[in-house]
Design an enzyme around this catalytic site. Structure first.
Site, PDB file in Angstrom:
ATOM      1  N   SER A 141       0.791  -1.222   0.000  1.00 30.76           N
ATOM      2  CA  SER A 141       0.000   0.000   0.000  1.00 30.76           C
ATOM      3  C   SER A 141       0.825   1.274   0.000  1.00 30.76           C
ATOM      4  CB  SER A 141      -0.940   0.004   1.204  1.00 30.76           C
ATOM      5  OG  SER A 141      -0.212  -0.029   2.420  1.00 30.76           O
TER       6      SER A 141
ATOM      7  N   HIS B   2      -5.330  -4.211  -1.159  1.00 33.60           N
ATOM      8  CA  HIS B   2      -5.112  -3.218  -2.211  1.00 33.60           C
ATOM      9  C   HIS B   2      -5.030  -3.882  -3.581  1.00 33.60           C
ATOM     10  CE1 HIS B   2      -4.591   0.399   0.264  1.00 33.60           C
ATOM     11  NE2 HIS B   2      -4.106  -0.440   1.163  1.00 33.60           N
TER      12      HIS B   2
ATOM     13  N   LYS C 174     -12.419  -0.961   0.973  1.00 35.51           N
ATOM     14  CA  LYS C 174     -11.700  -0.210  -0.052  1.00 35.51           C
ATOM     15  C   LYS C 174     -12.489  -0.305  -1.358  1.00 35.51           C
ATOM     16  CE  LYS C 174      -7.178  -0.342   2.157  1.00 35.51           C
ATOM     17  NZ  LYS C 174      -7.638  -0.771   3.481  1.00 35.51           N
TER      18      LYS C 174
END
Length: 419
Positions: free
Chosen positions: A206, A234, A265
């Site tokens: 990240s 991610h 996310k």
């Protein structure tokens, strides 16, 4: 010694209230000194207050007009998607605000089981288990799975939640240099004496925007009889042809044993995390994972948002292709301007600056020009490697990206980061 006895006698005669006040005053002094050292180092982290919903364009308290947001993990733009919001509202009306309990007591609803099954299908795994966050998923996995007979081998730049989760377990701990396969192999050779060997890595890192070489990791794991764990926070939703993550991107879906990821996310942006993998492992986690056993179940609204986000993702991959093109547009323009951008082909685009105060000042001046970015410095990243992490979303327009680059060039020259 005599002075110590006098002080002890004085304290013993002092009223309890005054002794407590003295201890509190001492604490305040220690805390203020520590806080001042953070300010002095230029690593103070201020929180900007957003007064609108998350999206490519937001309103920020104290900033004039609309702001273009380049600092969110909202990779697919689904956090404010109307169908995602509606699914959350529907679950809120039908299932309430929350369960007021943990899963095994009275905190499991049909929607939790349905989402777990959907996650397992999406990742092509046997089963899945939900947590309040992926931080909790990482905190729960290693302690429940590994014993003092086992070993875990971790990339040195793994996310803090992986590091903390590994600290909780009793397994023998090996840390290999970032993406260094020769060092990983040496550690695997050393770890052959242990019962289980688990290689733990982020899929996409990240802070740096680089991707773990899963093909090589899986090859080494097979050679030395190890298992592979990947945190895909991610990567889930946008890496790989259909957004399954780095294991799909690199063609090793059948070789990665355990996946942890987040719902907070790309998959709606609300909250929640999960582990998916072998059915027996998931069953064990339901019995022993402390964050699962002692945390309230995921709120119904968050479950609804994530479930709809997965539906939208599995219906079409057009949004994934759009984000890839915009990521390339930003990276190529910034590098042409003279900036150093870490990583490759990932929507996390760290603009490397080195100095913490420089990163902070540039981020502040970017906001004055209508661009929301944040400077990252120690302890979030190593000392001397401060940066501004730009994150591209599929819902950014090409004009948004061009405006961001123009602002970086202007502010970079102002602060001497560009010639």
């Amino acid at each position: 010694m005599w002075a110590g006895r006098v002080l002890h006698a004085a304290l013993s005669r002092a009223p309890r209230g005054s002794r407590a006040q003295s201890a509190l005053a001492q604490l305040r002094g220690i805390l203020e000194e520590e806080l001042e050292s953070i300010r002095g180092a230029g690593t103070w982290k201020s929180e900007r207050v957003i007064t609108s919903c998350q999206g490519p364009h937001i309103h920020v308290d104290g900033a004039p007009g609309g702001i273009i947001n380049f600092c969110a993990n909202n990779y697919l733009g689904l956090s404010s998607h109307p169908e995602v919001i509606q699914a959350g509202l529907q679950n809120l009306k039908e299932f309430g605000a929350g369960l007021s309990s943990v899963r095994f007591i009275c905190g499991t609803q049909s929607i939790h089981k349905d989402l777990e099954a959907k996650i397992a299908r999406f990742h092509q795994r046997e089963d899945a288990i939900l947590y309040p966050s992926c931080f909790d998923a990482n905190a729960g996995l290693f302690e429940a799975l590994l014993t003092s007979e086992d070993a875990v081998l971790s990339d040195e730049l793994n996310h803090a939640s992986i590091i903390d989760g590994i600290r909780l377990c009793k397994a023998h701990k090996y840390r290999y240099r970032h993406l260094d396969m020769a060092d990983l192999e040496a550690k695997l050779q050393e770890a052959q004496k242990h019962r289980l060997r688990l290689v733990a890595t982020d899929g996409a890192f990240s802070m740096d925007g680089d991707i773990a070489p899963l093909q090589k990791i899986c090859r080494l794991a097979s050679q030395y009889g190890a298992l592979v764990f990947v945190d895909e926070s991610h990567a889930t939703g946008f890496l790989g042809p259909t957004g399954r993550g780095t294991d799909e991107l690199l063609g090793v879906m059948d070789q990665v044993t355990i996946i942890n990821s987040t719902l907070g996310k790309a998959l709606g942006g609300a909250s929640g995390g999960y582990t998916t993998g072998p059915g027996a492992l998931v069953s064990l986690l339901r019995q022993r994972a402390r964050p699962y056993l002692f945390s309230n179940s995921l709120p119904p609204a968050a479950v609804g948002c994530a479930s709809k986000a997965l539906d939208l993702l599995m219906e079409s991959n057009a949004i994934i292709q759009s984000m890839a093109a915009k990521t390339l547009r930003f990276r190529s323009q910034m590098e042409a301007a003279g900036f150093t951008i870490s990583g490759a082909n990932h929507p996390i685009c760290p603009v490397m600056l080195g100095d913490a105060r420089l990163a902070l000042n540039i981020a502040d001046d970017m906001l004055k020009r209508g661009i929301f970015v944040i400077g990252f410095s120690y302890p979030v990243v190593p000392k001397g490697k401060a940066r501004i992490r730009v994150q591209i979303s599929a819902v950014h327009s090409e004009e948004d990206i061009d405006r961001c680059v123009e602002a970086f060039v202007e502010v970079g020259r102002l602060h001497g980061a560009l010639p």
